[in-house]
Design an enzyme around this catalytic site. Structure first.
Site, mmCIF file in Angstrom:
data_model
loop_
_atom_site.group_PDB
_atom_site.id
_atom_site.type_symbol
_atom_site.label_atom_id
_atom_site.label_comp_id
_atom_site.label_asym_id
_atom_site.label_seq_id
_atom_site.Cartn_x
_atom_site.Cartn_y
_atom_site.Cartn_z
ATOM 1 N N TYR A 184 0.774 -1.232 0.000
ATOM 2 C CA TYR A 184 0.000 0.000 0.000
ATOM 3 C C TYR A 184 0.816 1.300 0.000
ATOM 4 O O TYR A 184 0.609 2.165 -0.833
ATOM 5 C CB TYR A 184 -0.969 0.002 1.194
ATOM 6 N N HIS B 119 19.062 -2.228 25.927
ATOM 7 C CA HIS B 119 18.729 -0.801 25.871
ATOM 8 C C HIS B 119 19.161 -0.273 24.506
ATOM 9 O O HIS B 119 20.346 -0.219 24.200
ATOM 10 C CB HIS B 119 19.445 -0.038 26.993
ATOM 11 N N ASP B 120 18.178 0.128 23.682
ATOM 12 C CA ASP B 120 18.501 0.490 22.307
ATOM 13 C C ASP B 120 19.349 1.751 22.198
ATOM 14 O O ASP B 120 20.304 1.815 21.410
ATOM 15 C CB ASP B 120 17.222 0.624 21.469
ATOM 16 N N THR C 102 19.105 12.297 28.007
ATOM 17 C CA THR C 102 18.381 11.071 28.310
ATOM 18 C C THR C 102 18.007 10.393 26.995
ATOM 19 O O THR C 102 18.150 10.976 25.912
ATOM 20 C CB THR C 102 17.079 11.357 29.086
ATOM 21 N N SER C 103 17.476 9.178 27.099
ATOM 22 C CA SER C 103 17.055 8.458 25.895
ATOM 23 C C SER C 103 16.031 9.261 25.097
ATOM 24 O O SER C 103 16.006 9.213 23.868
ATOM 25 C CB SER C 103 16.459 7.099 26.274
ATOM 26 N N HIS D 200 -30.649 11.708 1.232
ATOM 27 C CA HIS D 200 -31.076 10.405 1.764
ATOM 28 C C HIS D 200 -30.983 9.311 0.694
ATOM 29 O O HIS D 200 -31.637 8.280 0.794
ATOM 30 C CB HIS D 200 -32.509 10.461 2.303
ATOM 31 N N SER E 195 -14.090 -10.161 -10.684
ATOM 32 C CA SER E 195 -14.621 -11.208 -9.815
ATOM 33 C C SER E 195 -14.132 -12.561 -10.299
ATOM 34 O O SER E 195 -14.067 -12.807 -11.507
ATOM 35 C CB SER E 195 -16.163 -11.174 -9.820
ATOM 36 N N ARG F 184 -10.895 -0.150 -1.250
ATOM 37 C CA ARG F 184 -9.638 -0.157 -0.490
ATOM 38 C C ARG F 184 -9.465 1.153 0.267
ATOM 39 O O ARG F 184 -8.985 1.161 1.413
ATOM 40 C CB ARG F 184 -8.445 -0.399 -1.424
ATOM 41 N N ARG G 224 4.744 3.104 18.791
ATOM 42 C CA ARG G 224 5.600 2.501 17.769
ATOM 43 C C ARG G 224 4.772 1.886 16.641
ATOM 44 O O ARG G 224 5.245 1.732 15.519
ATOM 45 C CB ARG G 224 6.479 1.400 18.375
#
Length: 477
Positions: free
Chosen positions: A13, A78-79, A103-104, A151, A281, A295, A330
């Site tokens: 996609y 720890h990444d 910090t991270s 409608h 089809s 879709r 994530r």
């Protein structure tokens, strides 16, 4: 990879451009840019960091030793610290000062903001190109009368172009919100574990004036005007909710468009593009299913539902930071962007290849037009001396009888013949047929469409002309 789940967002996609923004490569290269910006800022404010250290960091900015980082992460779990270690193994001179005072969330959150900002810019480009294609369609068919519906019941006549202007109006509203969100983009900055910048105050020996400059200097180096004035450890998670709400709105607009196309294709008035060798089809070879529009609706429904994730996350954060946001964001944020990217590509592809069938449109319109013309017919009969109240009752009865002929007997609408045969109206069949020109019943639809395109849409396209492209949009069927 056949033995593992692979997201269809990447394989089927979304575009390569959007997929790359949420890739590991873009993320970790941005981490290194942020570490360089931090080191440069600290050096400029007087810390003992050498130009050689910074130059060595720049030398390995885009040459990431992934195998070292991955092996280290298996040890320390720890990444961020794994990538600090891997970077230091390359830029050995800079090893002591990489990530100094941070910090991270300094790399993690600032990178997330950078990615989302770049992704919003890509969405804007796609949105502008959809608006451009749709405006061409609206202008081409601004004068073509078509049966209007309320409608999903036959109502007053409009034009094909005017209906397209309604789709456009939704997208213009989305663009306004997207532009506003992009215009106020700001980084987290570097504020430490609870947002107080205590570690930096320690590094700079209590010099508040120097510490106050850090965020602004880093922001400028990363291409931003500002950082959040205050924060906890993270940027406010409300930002994620704001951004996904805009993506949801775009999805809502596309969903509405796709539903209208599906209904029009059922009526055989307008069809989405259908490839020469496309199979509609597996069982019914004659079918031309609106798979692109379906879709769009399918992906749009996912985005609309996905927008609840950051709303709940923003609502449930504790004090200066909790970690129950991480796993959710994530998934929810990249997937929302990848879906909208795919939706807009589909939208543009459908508009670019829409097939209009004027004869079918005319046939449907003519079957209902006599009912719509009753007010005009009644006014012309009054001019010839008829009594409005008497004529109103007669035309009501004739309309009911003609409707019964259509619905019960399956015959053509014979309302005009009934009125011509009623001497109370004093109108011949020829006079009645002369009233039946559909263009007499569209009101200002053509003018509204043209004025909307000229006064609203074209200035937007001119302002964003650098985002327009003329490439053909193809999608996976």
């Amino acid at each position: 990879m056949r033995s593992k789940y692979v997201s269809p967002l990447n394989t089927r996609y979304a575009s390569k451009e959007m997929s790359y923004l949420f890739s590991q490569d873009f993320k970790f290269k941005t981490w290194r840019k942020l570490w360089i910006a931090l080191a440069e800022t600290e050096r400029e404010l007087g810390l003992n960091i050498t130009e050689e250290q910074i130059q060595q960091m720049k030398e390995f900015q885009d040459n990431i030793n992934y195998e070292v980082a991955e092996a280290r992460e298996k040890e320390v779990r720890h990444d961020v610290m794994s990538h600090v270690y891997a970077y230091g193994m390359q830029a050995k001179l800079a090893m002591p000062i990489i990530h100094l005072g941070a910090t991270s969330c300094y790399v993690g959150d600032n990178t997330d903001i950078i990615i989302m900002t770049e992704a919003m810019k890509l969405v804007k480009k796609e949105l502008i190109n959809v608006i451009n294609e749709l405006s061409k369609f609206a202008m081409e068919y601004k004068d073509l009368p078509t049966l209007g519906f309320t409608h999903f019941q036959p109502a007053q006549t409009t034009t094909v172009g005017k209906r397209a202007s309604l789709w456009l109006q939704d997208l213009i509203m989305d663009l306004e919100d997207l532009d506003h969100q992009i215009s106020k983009a700001k980084l987290l900055g570097s504020k430490g574990t609870t947002g107080t910048q205590a570690s930096f105050l320690e590094l700079f020996d209590g010099d508040h004036e120097k510490v106050k400059k850090i965020d602004g200097m880093i922001a400028k180096k990363m291409g931003f005007e500002n950082s959040f004035a205050v924060s906890g450890q993270t940027y406010p998670r409300k930002l994620d909710s704001q951004i996904l709400n805009i993506l949801s709105q775009i999805a809502q607009s596309a969903f509405k468009f796709s539903n209208d196309i599906r209904l029009l294709q059922h009526l055989k008035e307008i069809e989405e593009p259908f490839e020469k060798n496309q199979i509609g089809s597996s069982a019914m070879a004659y079918k031309r299913n609106p798979m692109r529009s379906e879709r769009i609706g399918s992906l749009a429904r996912y985005v609309i539902a996905d927008a609840i994730n950051p709303a709940i996350t923003a609502s449930t954060q504790w004090f200066e930071r909790t970690l129950d946001d991480s796993a959710n964001k994530r998934i929810s944020i990249p997937e929302a962007f990848l879906c909208v990217d795919a939706i807009l590509s589909l939208y543009r592809n459908v508009v670019d290849g829409l097939v209009v069938y004027p004869k079918v449109i005319e046939q449907h319109l003519n079957s209902e037009l006599p009912f719509m013309a009753t007010e005009n017919i009644m006014m012309d009969a009054v001019k010839k001396g008829g009594d409005r109240q008497e004529l109103h009752e007669k035309i009501r009865v004739h309309s009911m009888d003609a409707g019964r002929v259509v619905k019960v007997e399956g015959k053509a609408n014979d309302l005009l013949e009934r009125i011509a045969n009623d001497k109370s109206f004093g109108l011949t069949l020829e006079e009645l047929q002369s009233i039946m020109d559909a263009k007499n019943f569209v009101g200002r639809a053509p003018q509204q469409t043209e004025e909307f395109i000229e006064n609203i849409v074209k200035p937007i396209l001119e302002e964003n002309k650098e985002l327009l492209d003329n490439s053909e949009v193809s999608i996976q069927v």
